[in-house]
Scaffold this motif. Structure first.
Motif, PDB file in Angstrom:
ATOM      1  N   ASP A 115     -16.850   5.563   3.939  1.00 29.34           N
ATOM      2  CA  ASP A 115     -16.259   5.597   2.599  1.00 29.34           C
ATOM      3  C   ASP A 115     -14.874   4.964   2.780  1.00 29.34           C
ATOM      4  O   ASP A 115     -13.955   5.606   3.278  1.00 29.34           O
ATOM      5  CB  ASP A 115     -16.181   7.063   2.141  1.00 29.34           C
ATOM      6  N   TYR A 116     -14.765   3.664   2.413  1.00 29.64           N
ATOM      7  CA  TYR A 116     -13.550   2.895   2.711  1.00 29.64           C
ATOM      8  C   TYR A 116     -12.567   3.043   1.538  1.00 29.64           C
ATOM      9  O   TYR A 116     -12.808   2.524   0.448  1.00 29.64           O
ATOM     10  CB  TYR A 116     -13.918   1.418   2.945  1.00 29.64           C
ATOM     11  N   GLY A 117     -11.470   3.768   1.775  1.00 30.98           N
ATOM     12  CA  GLY A 117     -10.557   4.123   0.678  1.00 30.98           C
ATOM     13  C   GLY A 117     -11.073   5.416   0.064  1.00 30.98           C
ATOM     14  O   GLY A 117     -11.252   5.527  -1.143  1.00 30.98           O
TER      15      GLY A 117
ATOM     16  N   ASP B  17      -8.644   5.807   4.896  1.00 35.20           N
ATOM     17  CA  ASP B  17      -7.761   5.498   3.768  1.00 35.20           C
ATOM     18  C   ASP B  17      -6.415   5.016   4.313  1.00 35.20           C
ATOM     19  O   ASP B  17      -6.133   5.132   5.511  1.00 35.20           O
ATOM     20  CB  ASP B  17      -7.582   6.723   2.873  1.00 35.20           C
ATOM     21  N   ILE B  18      -5.580   4.499   3.413  1.00 37.33           N
ATOM     22  CA  ILE B  18      -4.275   3.971   3.833  1.00 37.33           C
ATOM     23  C   ILE B  18      -3.293   5.098   4.167  1.00 37.33           C
ATOM     24  O   ILE B  18      -2.230   4.840   4.712  1.00 37.33           O
ATOM     25  CB  ILE B  18      -3.678   3.035   2.756  1.00 37.33           C
TER      26      ILE B  18
ATOM     27  N   ARG C  80     -13.593  12.709  -3.289  1.00 37.49           N
ATOM     28  CA  ARG C  80     -14.180  13.048  -4.588  1.00 37.49           C
ATOM     29  C   ARG C  80     -15.663  12.630  -4.626  1.00 37.49           C
ATOM     30  O   ARG C  80     -16.506  13.360  -5.113  1.00 37.49           O
ATOM     31  CB  ARG C  80     -13.343  12.303  -5.639  1.00 37.49           C
ATOM     32  N   LEU C  81     -15.972  11.421  -4.100  1.00 42.65           N
ATOM     33  CA  LEU C  81     -17.363  10.947  -4.053  1.00 42.65           C
ATOM     34  C   LEU C  81     -17.934  11.083  -2.650  1.00 42.65           C
ATOM     35  O   LEU C  81     -19.141  11.200  -2.461  1.00 42.65           O
ATOM     36  CB  LEU C  81     -17.431   9.478  -4.503  1.00 42.65           C
TER      37      LEU C  81
ATOM     38  N   TRP D 182     -15.289   2.478  -3.276  1.00 40.23           N
ATOM     39  CA  TRP D 182     -15.382   2.770  -4.731  1.00 40.23           C
ATOM     40  C   TRP D 182     -14.007   2.983  -5.351  1.00 40.23           C
ATOM     41  O   TRP D 182     -13.214   3.767  -4.824  1.00 40.23           O
ATOM     42  CB  TRP D 182     -16.208   4.045  -4.917  1.00 40.23           C
ATOM     43  N   HIS D 183     -13.737   2.309  -6.460  1.00 41.78           N
ATOM     44  CA  HIS D 183     -12.459   2.468  -7.172  1.00 41.78           C
ATOM     45  C   HIS D 183     -11.283   2.101  -6.261  1.00 41.78           C
ATOM     46  O   HIS D 183     -10.206   2.691  -6.390  1.00 41.78           O
ATOM     47  CB  HIS D 183     -12.267   3.908  -7.683  1.00 41.78           C
ATOM     48  N   VAL D 184     -11.480   1.201  -5.336  1.00 39.58           N
ATOM     49  CA  VAL D 184     -10.414   0.815  -4.403  1.00 39.58           C
ATOM     50  C   VAL D 184      -9.982  -0.631  -4.644  1.00 39.58           C
ATOM     51  O   VAL D 184      -8.784  -0.926  -4.773  1.00 39.58           O
ATOM     52  CB  VAL D 184     -10.871   0.985  -2.926  1.00 39.58           C
TER      53      VAL D 184
ATOM     54  N   VAL E 292      -5.939  -3.133  -5.353  1.00 34.72           N
ATOM     55  CA  VAL E 292      -5.420  -4.075  -4.354  1.00 34.72           C
ATOM     56  C   VAL E 292      -4.867  -5.322  -5.053  1.00 34.72           C
ATOM     57  O   VAL E 292      -5.622  -6.021  -5.740  1.00 34.72           O
ATOM     58  CB  VAL E 292      -6.544  -4.465  -3.356  1.00 34.72           C
TER      59      VAL E 292
ATOM     60  N   PHE F 216      -4.022  11.837   1.207  1.00 37.11           N
ATOM     61  CA  PHE F 216      -5.044  11.991   0.165  1.00 37.11           C
ATOM     62  C   PHE F 216      -6.246  12.778   0.669  1.00 37.11           C
ATOM     63  O   PHE F 216      -6.730  13.682   0.006  1.00 37.11           O
ATOM     64  CB  PHE F 216      -5.489  10.626  -0.374  1.00 37.11           C
TER      65      PHE F 216
ATOM     66  N   GLY G 168      -9.898   8.338  -0.437  1.00 31.88           N
ATOM     67  CA  GLY G 168      -9.059   9.201  -1.281  1.00 31.88           C
ATOM     68  C   GLY G 168      -9.212  10.656  -0.890  1.00 31.88           C
ATOM     69  O   GLY G 168      -9.117  11.013   0.290  1.00 31.88           O
TER      70      GLY G 168
ATOM     71  N   GLU H 220       0.831  -1.212   0.000  1.00 28.93           N
ATOM     72  CA  GLU H 220       0.000   0.000   0.000  1.00 28.93           C
ATOM     73  C   GLU H 220       0.867   1.264   0.000  1.00 28.93           C
ATOM     74  O   GLU H 220       0.504   2.283  -0.588  1.00 28.93           O
ATOM     75  CB  GLU H 220      -0.945   0.019   1.206  1.00 28.93           C
TER      76      GLU H 220
ATOM     77  N   TYR I 260       1.688   2.299  -3.467  1.00 29.73           N
ATOM     78  CA  TYR I 260       0.578   2.997  -4.138  1.00 29.73           C
ATOM     79  C   TYR I 260       0.625   4.494  -3.775  1.00 29.73           C
ATOM     80  O   TYR I 260       0.559   5.357  -4.639  1.00 29.73           O
ATOM     81  CB  TYR I 260      -0.769   2.373  -3.729  1.00 29.73           C
TER      82      TYR I 260
ATOM     83  N   ILE J  34      -6.295   3.941   8.038  1.00 30.60           N
ATOM     84  CA  ILE J  34      -6.697   2.563   8.359  1.00 30.60           C
ATOM     85  C   ILE J  34      -5.623   1.896   9.217  1.00 30.60           C
ATOM     86  O   ILE J  34      -4.493   1.673   8.772  1.00 30.60           O
ATOM     87  CB  ILE J  34      -6.949   1.758   7.052  1.00 30.60           C
TER      88      ILE J  34
HETATM   89  C1  LIG Z   1      -8.601   5.610  -7.259  1.00 29.84           C
HETATM   90  S1  LIG Z   1      -8.569   6.135  -5.590  1.00 29.84           S
HETATM   91  C2  LIG Z   1     -10.316   6.245  -5.229  1.00 29.84           C
HETATM   92  C3  LIG Z   1     -10.606   7.131  -4.070  1.00 29.84           C
HETATM   93  C4  LIG Z   1     -12.102   7.310  -3.787  1.00 29.84           C
HETATM   94  N1  LIG Z   1     -12.726   6.086  -3.388  1.00 29.84           N
HETATM   95  C5  LIG Z   1     -12.778   7.885  -5.000  1.00 29.84           C
HETATM   96  O1  LIG Z   1     -13.471   7.155  -5.727  1.00 29.84           O
HETATM   97  O2  LIG Z   1     -12.580   9.072  -5.227  1.00 29.84           O
HETATM   98  C6  LIG Z   1      -8.093   4.650  -4.760  1.00 29.84           C
HETATM   99  C7  LIG Z   1      -8.057   4.795  -3.270  1.00 29.84           C
HETATM  100  O3  LIG Z   1      -7.915   3.524  -2.682  1.00 29.84           O
HETATM  101  C8  LIG Z   1      -7.039   3.627  -1.580  1.00 29.84           C
HETATM  102  N2  LIG Z   1      -6.481   2.293  -1.319  1.00 29.84           N
HETATM  103  C9  LIG Z   1      -5.561   1.617  -2.033  1.00 29.84           C
HETATM  104  N3  LIG Z   1      -5.328   0.414  -1.473  1.00 29.84           N
HETATM  105  C10 LIG Z   1      -6.145   0.337  -0.394  1.00 29.84           C
HETATM  106  C11 LIG Z   1      -6.366  -0.655   0.597  1.00 29.84           C
HETATM  107  N4  LIG Z   1      -5.713  -1.808   0.583  1.00 29.84           N
HETATM  108  N5  LIG Z   1      -7.271  -0.388   1.556  1.00 29.84           N
HETATM  109  C12 LIG Z   1      -7.945   0.781   1.562  1.00 29.84           C
HETATM  110  N6  LIG Z   1      -7.783   1.752   0.659  1.00 29.84           N
HETATM  111  C13 LIG Z   1      -6.881   1.530  -0.302  1.00 29.84           C
HETATM  112  C14 LIG Z   1      -6.012   4.631  -2.043  1.00 29.84           C
HETATM  113  O4  LIG Z   1      -5.265   5.179  -1.007  1.00 29.84           O
HETATM  114  C15 LIG Z   1      -6.885   5.631  -2.771  1.00 29.84           C
HETATM  115  O5  LIG Z   1      -7.359   6.634  -1.932  1.00 29.84           O
END
Ligand SMILES: C[S@@+](CC[C@H](N)C(=O)[O-])C[C@H]1O[C@@H](n2cnc3c(N)ncnc32)[C@H](O)[C@@H]1O
Length: 244
Positions: A84-86, A109-110, A91-92, A156-158, A162, A114, A88, A34, A37, A137
């Motif tokens: 909102d898990y991850g 978030d990690i 944005r959403l 979303w988008h997370v 991984v 962000f 970022g 992580e 990333y 996290i």
């Molecule tokens: C493309 S961004 C999307 C952020 C947000 N969900 C959005 O749609 O705007 C990906 C997000 O996933 C988080 N992320 C990546 N690996 C992760 C993990 N193992 N657990 C939780 N979050 C993670 C990143 O830090 C980043 O904020």
């Protein structure tokens, strides 16, 4: 571009990215993936290239209300706690913060880098009034989130970010926040086989995510819901739905 040139271009890009990862791994032999990333995204932002999902240049892929729309479809009410898990740069998440009563939103978030970038772009008075809870996290943050008994968790988008070896940790952590009656929605690009989409993104078959989810939530109801009606290049946008 001829086929040969296109191949050479792709191979060179792959090699550049692989060298970057190798260099980082040699400098950080024990760091979790992580951190790579975060390093890659922040490097892009600091170079001024911007990032489509993080920081001031971020834009939603579809609607800014997409996460909120789906949480509401699954029953979210203003007095529920939602995660909102991850998250970022929110944005959403900001649409979810706006919908919920003050103090009912958790963004995790990690890294805090962000969401700090996201907070800079939001109205301070609105933030004071809505009092969203944010955290990196780790076991302490997860315990605080769990104590607030979230009814809905959206990610979303997370999942696409991984790697396969970290899916257990990611899904397991989401499941650990659930209590009877809660629902987790995990968005992922769905393909027939696990497929690398870019240096930092993968698509998954639903069977893989179902297996991982079932390992962590053996008594949960697990299903799938299409996020969009379209399929592009064999990739669909899908939700893994976990109900406890
Ligand atoms: C493309 S961004 C999307 C952020 C947000 N969900 C959005 O749609 O705007 C990906 C997000 O996933 C988080 N992320 C990546 N690996 C992760 C993990 N193992 N657990 C939780 N979050 C993670 C990143 O830090 C980043 O904020």
């Amino acid at each position: 571009m001829g086929l040969h040139l296109a191949y050479e271009f792709t191979a060179k890009r792959w090699w550049r990215k692989f060298k970057r990862y190798l260099g980082w791994r040699l400098r950080n032999p024990f760091a979790p993936y992580e951190d790579y990333y975060v390093y890659s995204v922040m490097r892009k932002i600091r170079q001024g290239d911007g990032h489509p999902a993080i920081g001031s240049a971020s834009r939603p892929v579809r609607a800014q209300s997409e996460l909120l729309d789906f949480l509401q479809k699954y029953g979210l009410q203003p007095n529920d706690t939602a995660v909102d898990y991850g998250c970022g740069s929110l944005r959403l998440g900001s649409a979810v913060i706006d919908f919920l009563e003050p103090g009912k939103f958790w963004g995790v978030d990690i890294t805090d880098e962000f969401y700090k970038l996201g907070l800079e772009a939001l109205d301070p008075a609105w933030l004071r009034q809505k009092a969203p809870k944010l955290g990196v996290i780790n076991p302490e943050t997860l315990a605080k989130v769990r104590a607030d008994k979230p009814r809905l968790i959206g990610s979303w988008h997370v999942c696409s970010k991984v790697p396969e070896a970290r899916l257990d940790s990611y899904i397991g952590s989401i499941v650990s926040l659930m209590s009877p009656g809660s629902i987790a929605l995990v968005h992922f690009p769905e393909t027939a086989e696990r497929r690398q989409l870019s240096g930092l993104a993968w698509a998954s078959p639903r069977s893989l995510l179902e297996t991982v989810a079932r390992r962590h939530a053996p008594n949960a109801t697990i299903s799938f819901d299409p996020l969009t009606a379209t399929e592009i290049d064999g990739i669909r946008q899908t939700l893994l739905v976990i109900r406890t």
